[in-house]
Each structure stands twice: as structure tokens, then as C-alpha cells.
Write a protein that holds these residues in place. Structure first.
Motif, PDB file in Angstrom:
ATOM      1  N   ARG A  49       0.805  -1.212   0.000  1.00 57.53           N
ATOM      2  CA  ARG A  49       0.000   0.000   0.000  1.00 57.53           C
ATOM      3  C   ARG A  49       0.839   1.263   0.000  1.00 57.53           C
ATOM      4  O   ARG A  49       0.610   2.184  -0.759  1.00 57.53           O
ATOM      5  CB  ARG A  49      -0.910   0.015   1.225  1.00 57.53           C
ATOM      6  CG  ARG A  49      -2.016  -1.022   1.194  1.00 57.53           C
ATOM      7  CD  ARG A  49      -3.046  -0.665   0.135  1.00 57.53           C
ATOM      8  NE  ARG A  49      -4.122  -1.660   0.036  1.00 57.53           N
ATOM      9  CZ  ARG A  49      -4.002  -2.817  -0.581  1.00 57.53           C
ATOM     10  NH1 ARG A  49      -2.839  -3.140  -1.147  1.00 57.53           N
ATOM     11  NH2 ARG A  49      -5.018  -3.659  -0.638  1.00 57.53           N
ATOM     12  N   THR A  50       1.777   1.269   0.881  1.00 56.48           N
ATOM     13  CA  THR A  50       2.631   2.451   0.977  1.00 56.48           C
ATOM     14  C   THR A  50       4.087   2.046   0.901  1.00 56.48           C
ATOM     15  O   THR A  50       4.754   1.928   1.916  1.00 56.48           O
ATOM     16  CB  THR A  50       2.390   3.183   2.309  1.00 56.48           C
ATOM     17  OG1 THR A  50       0.995   3.363   2.494  1.00 56.48           O
ATOM     18  CG2 THR A  50       3.088   4.522   2.312  1.00 56.48           C
ATOM     19  N   SER A  52       7.975   2.008   0.587  1.00 59.92           N
ATOM     20  CA  SER A  52       8.971   2.946   1.100  1.00 59.92           C
ATOM     21  C   SER A  52       9.694   3.552  -0.092  1.00 59.92           C
ATOM     22  O   SER A  52       9.555   3.085  -1.219  1.00 59.92           O
ATOM     23  CB  SER A  52       9.978   2.187   1.960  1.00 59.92           C
ATOM     24  OG  SER A  52      10.699   1.281   1.145  1.00 59.92           O
ATOM     25  N   THR A  53      10.443   4.547   0.195  1.00 55.10           N
ATOM     26  CA  THR A  53      11.178   5.209  -0.872  1.00 55.10           C
ATOM     27  C   THR A  53      12.048   4.198  -1.606  1.00 55.10           C
ATOM     28  O   THR A  53      12.151   4.224  -2.830  1.00 55.10           O
ATOM     29  CB  THR A  53      12.088   6.304  -0.297  1.00 55.10           C
ATOM     30  OG1 THR A  53      11.259   7.243   0.399  1.00 55.10           O
ATOM     31  CG2 THR A  53      12.847   7.022  -1.397  1.00 55.10           C
ATOM     32  N   PHE A  75       5.140   6.434  -6.884  1.00 54.82           N
ATOM     33  CA  PHE A  75       4.676   7.020  -5.622  1.00 54.82           C
ATOM     34  C   PHE A  75       3.228   7.457  -5.750  1.00 54.82           C
ATOM     35  O   PHE A  75       2.379   7.087  -4.945  1.00 54.82           O
ATOM     36  CB  PHE A  75       5.561   8.219  -5.280  1.00 54.82           C
ATOM     37  CG  PHE A  75       5.028   9.052  -4.147  1.00 54.82           C
ATOM     38  CD1 PHE A  75       5.189   8.636  -2.835  1.00 54.82           C
ATOM     39  CD2 PHE A  75       4.377  10.246  -4.411  1.00 54.82           C
ATOM     40  CE1 PHE A  75       4.695   9.409  -1.788  1.00 54.82           C
ATOM     41  CE2 PHE A  75       3.884  11.026  -3.365  1.00 54.82           C
ATOM     42  CZ  PHE A  75       4.046  10.603  -2.053  1.00 54.82           C
ATOM     43  N   PHE A  78       0.536   4.528  -6.107  1.00 54.97           N
ATOM     44  CA  PHE A  78       0.099   3.897  -4.869  1.00 54.97           C
ATOM     45  C   PHE A  78      -0.722   4.851  -4.013  1.00 54.97           C
ATOM     46  O   PHE A  78      -1.706   4.458  -3.393  1.00 54.97           O
ATOM     47  CB  PHE A  78       1.308   3.377  -4.088  1.00 54.97           C
ATOM     48  CG  PHE A  78       1.783   2.045  -4.583  1.00 54.97           C
ATOM     49  CD1 PHE A  78       1.182   0.871  -4.144  1.00 54.97           C
ATOM     50  CD2 PHE A  78       2.802   1.962  -5.517  1.00 54.97           C
ATOM     51  CE1 PHE A  78       1.590  -0.364  -4.637  1.00 54.97           C
ATOM     52  CE2 PHE A  78       3.226   0.728  -6.009  1.00 54.97           C
ATOM     53  CZ  PHE A  78       2.612  -0.437  -5.571  1.00 54.97           C
ATOM     54  N   GLN A  79      -0.307   6.053  -4.026  1.00 54.08           N
ATOM     55  CA  GLN A  79      -1.014   7.060  -3.232  1.00 54.08           C
ATOM     56  C   GLN A  79      -2.468   7.135  -3.698  1.00 54.08           C
ATOM     57  O   GLN A  79      -3.388   7.093  -2.900  1.00 54.08           O
ATOM     58  CB  GLN A  79      -0.336   8.421  -3.433  1.00 54.08           C
ATOM     59  CG  GLN A  79      -0.557   9.380  -2.298  1.00 54.08           C
ATOM     60  CD  GLN A  79       0.253   8.994  -1.081  1.00 54.08           C
ATOM     61  OE1 GLN A  79       1.443   8.786  -1.189  1.00 54.08           O
ATOM     62  NE2 GLN A  79      -0.390   8.920   0.053  1.00 54.08           N
ATOM     63  N   LYS A  82      -4.555   3.740  -3.198  1.00 53.00           N
ATOM     64  CA  LYS A  82      -4.928   3.533  -1.807  1.00 53.00           C
ATOM     65  C   LYS A  82      -6.051   4.496  -1.431  1.00 53.00           C
ATOM     66  O   LYS A  82      -7.062   4.097  -0.864  1.00 53.00           O
ATOM     67  CB  LYS A  82      -3.718   3.757  -0.905  1.00 53.00           C
ATOM     68  CG  LYS A  82      -4.009   3.514   0.553  1.00 53.00           C
ATOM     69  CD  LYS A  82      -2.736   3.481   1.368  1.00 53.00           C
ATOM     70  CE  LYS A  82      -1.952   4.774   1.261  1.00 53.00           C
ATOM     71  NZ  LYS A  82      -0.770   4.794   2.155  1.00 53.00           N
ATOM     72  N   SER A 135       6.744  -2.061   5.688  1.00 52.18           N
ATOM     73  CA  SER A 135       5.652  -1.294   5.105  1.00 52.18           C
ATOM     74  C   SER A 135       4.696  -2.073   4.235  1.00 52.18           C
ATOM     75  O   SER A 135       4.112  -1.537   3.319  1.00 52.18           O
ATOM     76  CB  SER A 135       6.184  -0.107   4.329  1.00 52.18           C
ATOM     77  OG  SER A 135       6.675  -0.493   3.106  1.00 52.18           O
ATOM     78  N   GLU A 138       0.270  -2.649   6.329  1.00 54.04           N
ATOM     79  CA  GLU A 138       0.115  -1.478   7.160  1.00 54.04           C
ATOM     80  C   GLU A 138      -1.202  -1.498   7.896  1.00 54.04           C
ATOM     81  O   GLU A 138      -2.136  -2.157   7.514  1.00 54.04           O
ATOM     82  CB  GLU A 138       0.158  -0.239   6.299  1.00 54.04           C
ATOM     83  CG  GLU A 138       1.465  -0.192   5.586  1.00 54.04           C
ATOM     84  CD  GLU A 138       1.740   1.189   5.117  1.00 54.04           C
ATOM     85  OE1 GLU A 138       1.225   2.113   5.741  1.00 54.04           O
ATOM     86  OE2 GLU A 138       2.451   1.330   4.145  1.00 54.04           O
ATOM     87  N   GLU A 140      -3.353   0.557   7.965  1.00 55.23           N
ATOM     88  CA  GLU A 140      -4.479   1.163   7.228  1.00 55.23           C
ATOM     89  C   GLU A 140      -5.421   1.799   8.231  1.00 55.23           C
ATOM     90  O   GLU A 140      -6.535   1.372   8.405  1.00 55.23           O
ATOM     91  CB  GLU A 140      -5.225   0.081   6.462  1.00 55.23           C
ATOM     92  CG  GLU A 140      -6.159   0.646   5.436  1.00 55.23           C
ATOM     93  CD  GLU A 140      -5.381   1.396   4.401  1.00 55.23           C
ATOM     94  OE1 GLU A 140      -5.869   2.435   3.966  1.00 55.23           O
ATOM     95  OE2 GLU A 140      -4.281   0.953   4.045  1.00 55.23           O
TER      96      GLU A 140
END
Lengths: 177, 177
Positions: A49-50, A52-53, A75, A78-79, A82, A135, A138, A140
Motif C-alpha cells: 500500500r505504501t 517505502s522510498t 509514488f 500507490f497514493q 490507496k 511497510s 500497514e 491502514e
DNA sequence: GATTTATGAATGAAAG
DNA sequence: CTTTCATTCATAAATC
């Protein structure tokens, strides 16, 4: 939806399903190729879901094989996914609640919200081979944002319409620093 | 992300104290007017990054002339702007590195990384005369979205068609461990 | 090819 | 400071 046409970012030429900038100076917005979308969706349904970098980098790196892509695209992808999933779920919840109320199902005062949080629970807590570590599953957050309205700054204010009229002295020198 | 921010929500157009977006929906959250954004950006590019409470207060005070605003908005603005500039630079830098490693970018000897350091460079230490006295006249500059067709990121790249054709190694197995 | 929809991108707000 | 969330803006793609 909107068609707010503000033409900046010229349209790129479509080449093989992917926008390409001939000179590299134009920027059409990124659009995932079929393959890219497939992988992203797989990752998402796997529970990611999120990312990492670092994960974003790896994903982006891998996906670049299928076409132009930047880490920020991953990025945002996913943002957005979600957020939209959540948004959808929220809407459903609302409908359910509304239905409940109209049907006067108030017999039992159980908290429905919880029910959904459970179902939404990220089952996947495993580690994807390529994208190791954290990550994944999560929490959530279902937190109903109790948010302590701590305004970090109690000096906020704004002029009333009247006050706005007469322009203040204005001299905000930045001679510091 | 960063300047060139799109401002569809006509900044400054106050309707009953609330700004209204082009779509007619009311803006619940603060959205800087063109003028406000301009000033904030100026301050930022002048080197201001983390204004003190007092500075925030002053800035907010001044900006309230251009429209409704609270000091917390200013606070958040700087926080976000600063964070996103860093974030962007970070992502971009990594992409650049990735690109350089994957593809022999040796053709072009220019260092792309530099391109991103320029803006951050100038640490103006001089006095910045904000709000020049004659900028009254209910300007509300119609400044039409100069929205630079800035490709926020010119580090993107993609493989050639040939490379895309033959499926790359890409070991993106989603097997769990 | 105009309208609608899906989604990439951005950003204000705030939590961590 | 960093990361996340929500909402909105913009636009490519789909639909009519």
C-alpha cells in the motif's frame, strides 16, 4: 470529469502506447503501459500500500524496462490507488449506514465501522521477494481522526473585511538570516 | 509539487468569505490567492524556510490583505513547500543515479544533478521589500497561470523500442517467502 | 468529436 | 522533519 483546459504540458506523441518526448523537453503525463499497470496492480493486491522510498525506487527501476517511468509516478500510483480504494469503501460504508438508519436497524448498536476495518485488514504481511522488508501490511488506519486541533500556533487570525481595506504598514524585511 | 502550482480555484475570488473553485464547489480548505502564493514563493526563494512564530504572524498579517488566511496556513505552507522540495530532490536524484547506472548516459556529460541545485542556491540575505506601496488598486492579478511547462523532472528515460521488445530479465516474482 | 470517466498530479492539513 | 491522508485540479482515455 472536468475539462479545465489549461494547456501547459503539451500532449506527447503516442508511441507504442507510451508517450514519448521527442526532445525530452515536453512532458505529457505519465501513463502506465499495460505491463507496468499489471505489475503495479499485482503488487497492490498483494498487500503493498505504501511502499517505502526504497521500494518505490526498485519498482520504478524494474518497471522502466517496460517504458518511461519515474519513481514519483510509482509514488503517486500507490497514493492514488490507496486513497481511492479507501474513498470507495467510505462511500459504501455511508450507504450501509444510511440504509441501516432508514431501515431502523438500530436494534443493535454495534459499531459497523469496525466490521469493515476487519475485512479491509491487510492480510498480506509477507514479504515480496523483490521488495523486501517493511511497510507491507500497514495498519491502514481506521482512526476516525480524532485530531487534536492543536494549531501549533495560537496566533492565527485574519483581518475582518473592514480591516482588510486599510492596508497595513507592510514592511516585512527579511534582513535576518 | 512546488511552484507553478495550478490555481484553478480562483484565488481571491471571495464569495461570502469562502473561496469558490471553478467548478463552483466551495473550498473548505485554504487556498492561496495568486498574490498570496506569489509572496510566499518569493519569501521562500529568498531563503526563508522555517519562519518563526513571529514571522508567520507577520506574513499572515500582511497576506490577509489579499484574502482570508490564517497563520497556520502560512505555517503549513512553508512546512510543505520545504518538505516537498527536499522530497522531490531526493527522488529525482535517485532516479538520475538509476538512469546513469542503467544506461550509459555518458553520451551527455552534463551533470543533471546540478539542474536541481540552482533554485535552492540563492540564499538571499538582503532585505526584501514586500508589498510595494502601489500594489493596491485591487489588482488581483489576472496572472494567467504561467504554469511553466516545467517537466518537473527531466530525469525520466525509457528503453528503446528494441530493448522493450525482448522481454527483459525482470524477475518480479510475487512469490511470498 | 463533445461529454464523461478514470486517473495522474498536486497540495493543504495533519499525524508520526 | 518525514510521512500520510483528503481533496482537488488537470488531462488522457473511454464513451456516447
Amino acid at each position: 470529469m472536468e475539462e479545465g483546459m489549461s494547456d501547459f504540458c503539451f500532449r506527447g506523441e503516442n508511441v507504442g502506447g507510451n508517450r514519448v518526448s521527442a526532445t525530452g523537453t515536453k512532458c505529457g503525463r505519465w501513463n502506465p503501459t499495460t505491463e507496468q499497470a499489471k505489475v503495479l496492480t499485482q503488487l497492490f493486491s498483494s498487500g503493498l500500500r505504501t511502499p517505502s522510498t526504497d521500494q518505490i525506487q526498485k519498482i520504478s527501476n524494474q518497471l522502466s524496462f517496460y517504458g518511461k517511468i519515474e519513481s514519483k509516478n510509482v509514488f503517486y500510483w500507490f497514493q492514488n490507488h490507496k486513497a481511492r480504494e479507501r474513498q470507495k469503501r467510505r462511500k459504501v460504508d455511508k450507504d450501509v449506514i444510511r440504509t441501516e438508519n432508514s431501515i431502523s436497524m438500530n436494534f443493535f448498536t454495534q459499531n459497523f465501522t469496525q466490521l469493515y476495518d476487519v475485512s479491509e485488514a491487510e492480510k498480506v504481511t509477507e514479504t515480496l521477494q523483490l521488495f523486501p522488508l517493511n511497510s507491507f501490511g500497514e495498519s491502514e488506519s481506521k482512526s476516525t481522526k480524532v485530531h487534536a486541533s492543536d494549531c501549533r500556533d495560537n496566533t492565527m487570525f485574519s483581518y475582518t473585511e473592514e480591516e482588510q481595506m486599510n492596508h497595513p504598514p507592510l514592511d516585512l524585511r527579511l534582513s535576518f538570516m
